[in-house]
Write an enzyme that holds these catalytic residues in place. Structure first.
Site, PDB file in Angstrom:
ATOM      1  N   SER A   1     -10.207   5.349  -4.934  1.00  0.00           N
ATOM      2  CA  SER A   1     -11.207   6.435  -5.199  1.00  0.00           C
ATOM      3  C   SER A   1     -10.608   7.485  -5.948  1.00  0.00           C
ATOM      4  O   SER A   1     -11.432   7.748  -7.247  1.00  0.00           O
ATOM      5  CB  SER A   1     -11.476   7.168  -3.698  1.00  0.00           C
ATOM      6  OG  SER A   1     -10.349   7.583  -3.151  1.00  0.00           O
TER       7      SER A   1
ATOM      8  N   LYS B   1      -2.093  -1.629  -3.823  1.00  0.00           N
ATOM      9  CA  LYS B   1      -2.914  -0.391  -3.783  1.00  0.00           C
ATOM     10  C   LYS B   1      -2.120   1.039  -3.772  1.00  0.00           C
ATOM     11  O   LYS B   1      -1.246   1.005  -3.124  1.00  0.00           O
ATOM     12  CB  LYS B   1      -3.526  -0.553  -2.366  1.00  0.00           C
ATOM     13  CG  LYS B   1      -4.609   0.766  -2.109  1.00  0.00           C
ATOM     14  CD  LYS B   1      -4.955   0.701  -0.789  1.00  0.00           C
ATOM     15  CE  LYS B   1      -5.964   2.055  -0.452  1.00  0.00           C
ATOM     16  NZ  LYS B   1      -6.417   1.983   0.622  1.00  0.00           N
TER      17      LYS B   1
ATOM     18  N   LYS C   1       0.726  -1.079  -0.081  1.00  0.00           N
ATOM     19  CA  LYS C   1       0.047   0.146  -0.024  1.00  0.00           C
ATOM     20  C   LYS C   1       0.917   1.126   0.039  1.00  0.00           C
ATOM     21  O   LYS C   1       1.653   1.552   0.959  1.00  0.00           O
ATOM     22  CB  LYS C   1      -0.868   0.158   1.189  1.00  0.00           C
ATOM     23  CG  LYS C   1      -1.708   1.086   1.208  1.00  0.00           C
ATOM     24  CD  LYS C   1      -2.711   1.209   2.314  1.00  0.00           C
ATOM     25  CE  LYS C   1      -3.524   2.411   2.551  1.00  0.00           C
ATOM     26  NZ  LYS C   1      -4.519   2.420   3.490  1.00  0.00           N
TER      27      LYS C   1
HETATM   28  C1  PBG Z   1      -7.505   3.597   5.546  1.00  0.00           C
HETATM   29  C2  PBG Z   1      -7.730   3.333   4.011  1.00  0.00           C
HETATM   30  C3  PBG Z   1      -7.636   4.234   2.927  1.00  0.00           C
HETATM   31  C4  PBG Z   1      -8.146   3.355   1.672  1.00  0.00           C
HETATM   32  C5  PBG Z   1      -8.727   2.352   2.259  1.00  0.00           C
HETATM   33  N1  PBG Z   1      -8.469   2.085   3.291  1.00  0.00           N
HETATM   34  C6  PBG Z   1      -7.062   5.672   2.991  1.00  0.00           C
HETATM   35  C7  PBG Z   1      -5.804   5.889   3.416  1.00  0.00           C
HETATM   36  O1  PBG Z   1      -4.800   5.057   3.775  1.00  0.00           O
HETATM   37  O2  PBG Z   1      -5.550   7.126   3.728  1.00  0.00           O
HETATM   38  C8  PBG Z   1      -8.392   4.293   0.248  1.00  0.00           C
HETATM   39  C9  PBG Z   1      -9.295   3.754  -0.732  1.00  0.00           C
HETATM   40  C10 PBG Z   1      -9.464   4.690  -1.485  1.00  0.00           C
HETATM   41  O3  PBG Z   1      -8.970   5.845  -1.930  1.00  0.00           O
HETATM   42  O4  PBG Z   1     -10.461   4.401  -2.381  1.00  0.00           O
HETATM   43  N2  PBG Z   1      -6.870   2.810   6.249  1.00  0.00           N
END
Ligand code: PBG
Length: 333
Positions: A278, A252, A194
Site C-alpha cells: 500500500s 513483501k 515479509k
Molecule cells: C497483515 C497484513 C499486512 C499487509 C498484508 N497483510 C499489514 C501488516 O503486516 O501490518 C500489508 C499490505 C499492504 O500494505 O498493502 N497480516
C-alpha cells in the site's frame, strides 16, 4: 565501433523483437478490502482509488475486473471492534462475513481465483498477527488459531490461502491441518520474506489493524516480521516454507526489496510472488496527483521492474488500471 547497442533500439519494431520482459494481466493479483454491511464503498484516504466495500460492491468490482481479464483477487476484511478478542476467534466464526462473502464470490464467479489472508491482526484486539501474552507475541499458541482460520477459509472456498503472520512453523501446521480435512488442493501462498516495513501504513488505515497502544502490547511487529537489513535470512525463510509445503514464496514489500525477489528467484524453483504494498502504491499516486510523475508511464514501469527482478506474480493496487491500459481503455480515478 563493431558493437553499437543502439542499433537494436532504433525502431519500435526492433525494440519489440528485443524486449526481454513481458508483463501481462495474467501475472497480477488485485487486493480488495471488504467490510460487513450493505451498499458501502468508502475510499481509503491514504490510498486513493481503493475502497472498503461491502459484498454487492465487491461482486461488481470482481465482475468488472474479470471483463478486463483480471482474474485473481486477494481479499482482506475490516472487522468491527465488537468482534475483536485476544485470540482472533471471529476469524473462524460461522457468521464471519468474510467467509460468507468468499462462498458468494465463488458461487457467482467459479473461474476466478480468490486468495485469503491468514493472520490474526484484523480480528485481534491488540492489533497483532499473533496472540499477545505478557507483552510477547506467542508463536505456538498462535499456530492453533491460524489453523482454525485456514480450515474455515478452505471450507468457504478460497483457492489459495495467504499466511501473512510470519509465525515459525505455520506453513507446515496449515498444510497438515488442510490435508487432514481433505483440502489437498487448497494452495498456500506463503508470505516468506515479509519485512517489518514502514510501507504498510495505508493498509492498516484501511483495515484499522495497526498494533494498539498499551504498556503490555508490543508497539511494532519486529519480533516476527523480518529486519529490513537482512538478506541471508530470507533464504532461511524460503527453505523452510519450501520444505513445509508452500506453493508460492512471497517477498513483501516489493520495490525496496527487488534484491530479495531476485535472490529467491535464483535459488528456488517455486513461483515467486511480490507484494507491491500500500505505501509503495500511495507514494506513486501522490506524486502523480501533484503532477510530478505521469501515472500512465510510471505505473507500468514500476510493475515491469518488479517482474524483471524475478517475480512471476505481483500483488498490486494498480492491477485494475494496468488491465485497462492493456486494453487501451481510459483510466478514470
Ligand atoms: C497483515 C497484513 C499486512 C499487509 C498484508 N497483510 C499489514 C501488516 O503486516 O501490518 C500489508 C499490505 C499492504 O500494505 O498493502 N497480516
Amino acid at each position: 565501433m563493431l558493437r553499437r547497442p543502439r542499433r537494436n533500439r532504433q525502431s519500435q519494431a526492433i525494440r519489440n523483437l528485443t524486449t526481454e520482459t513481458h508483463l501481462s494481466v495474467d501475472h497480477l493479483i488485485y487486493p480488495l478490502f471488504m467490510i460487513d454491511g450493505k451498499g458501502i464503498k468508502d475510499e481509503v484516504a491514504s490510498l486513493p482509488g481503493n475502497f472498503r466495500m461491502s459484498i454487492e460492491n465487491i461482486l461488481k468490482e470482481i465482475e468488472e475486473c474479470m471483463l478486463l481479464g483480471l482474474k485473481s483477487f486477494i481479499l482482506f476484511p475490516a472487522i468491527e471492534d465488537q468482534h475483536k478478542d485476544k485470540i482472533g476467534s471471529y476469524g473462524y466464526h460461522p457468521d464471519n462475513f468474510y467467509l460468507k462473502a468468499a462462498r458468494t464470490i465463488k458461487d457467482k464467479f467459479p473461474e476466478c481465483c480468490i486468495i485469503s489472508d491468514v493472520a490474526l491482526d484484523p480480528y485481534n484486539i491488540d492489533g497483532h498477527d499473533g496472540i499477545v501474552r505478557d507483552g510477547k507475541v506467542e508463536n505456538d499458541e498462535t499456530l492453533i488459531q491460524l489453523c482454525k482460520m485456514a480450515i474455515a477459509q478452505a471450507e468457504a472456498g478460497f483457492d489459495i490461502l495467504g499466511p501473512s503472520d510470519m509465525m515459525d512453523g505455520r506453513i507446515q501446521a496449515i498444510r497438515d491441518a488442510l490435508d487432514q480435512r481433505g483440502f489437498k488442493n487448497t494452495g498456500i501462498m506463503a508470505y516468506t520474506a515479509k519485512y517489518a516495513s514502514a510501507f504498510y501504513g495505508p493498509f492498516r488505515d484501511a483495515l484499522d489493524s495497526a498494533p494498539v497502544e498499551g504498556s503490555d502490547i508490543p508497539k511494532d511487529k519486529k519480533t516476527y516480521q523480518m529486519n529490513p537489513a537482512n538478506k541471508q535470512e530470507a533464504l532461511i525463510e524460503a527453505e523452510l516454507d519450501t520444505a513445509e509445503g508452500a506453493d508460492f514464496l512471497m517477498v513483501k514489500p516489493a520495490l525496496n526489496y527487488l534484491d530479495i525477489i531476485h535472490l529467491l528467484k535464483n535459488n528456488f524453483e517455486l513461483p515467486i510472488a511480490a507484494y507491491h504494498v500500500s505505501g509503495e502504491c500511495a507514494m506513486l499516486i501522490a506524486a502523480c496527483q501533484n503532477g510530478w510523475l505521469k501515472y500512465e508511464e510510471a505505473m507500468p514501469e514500476t510493475l515491469l521492474s518488479i517482474h524483471r527482478a524475478g517475480a512471476s506474480v505481483i500483488l498490486t493496487y494498480f492491477a485494475k488500471d494496468f488491465a485497462k491500459m492493456q486494453l487501451n481503455l481510459p483510466i478514470t480515478n
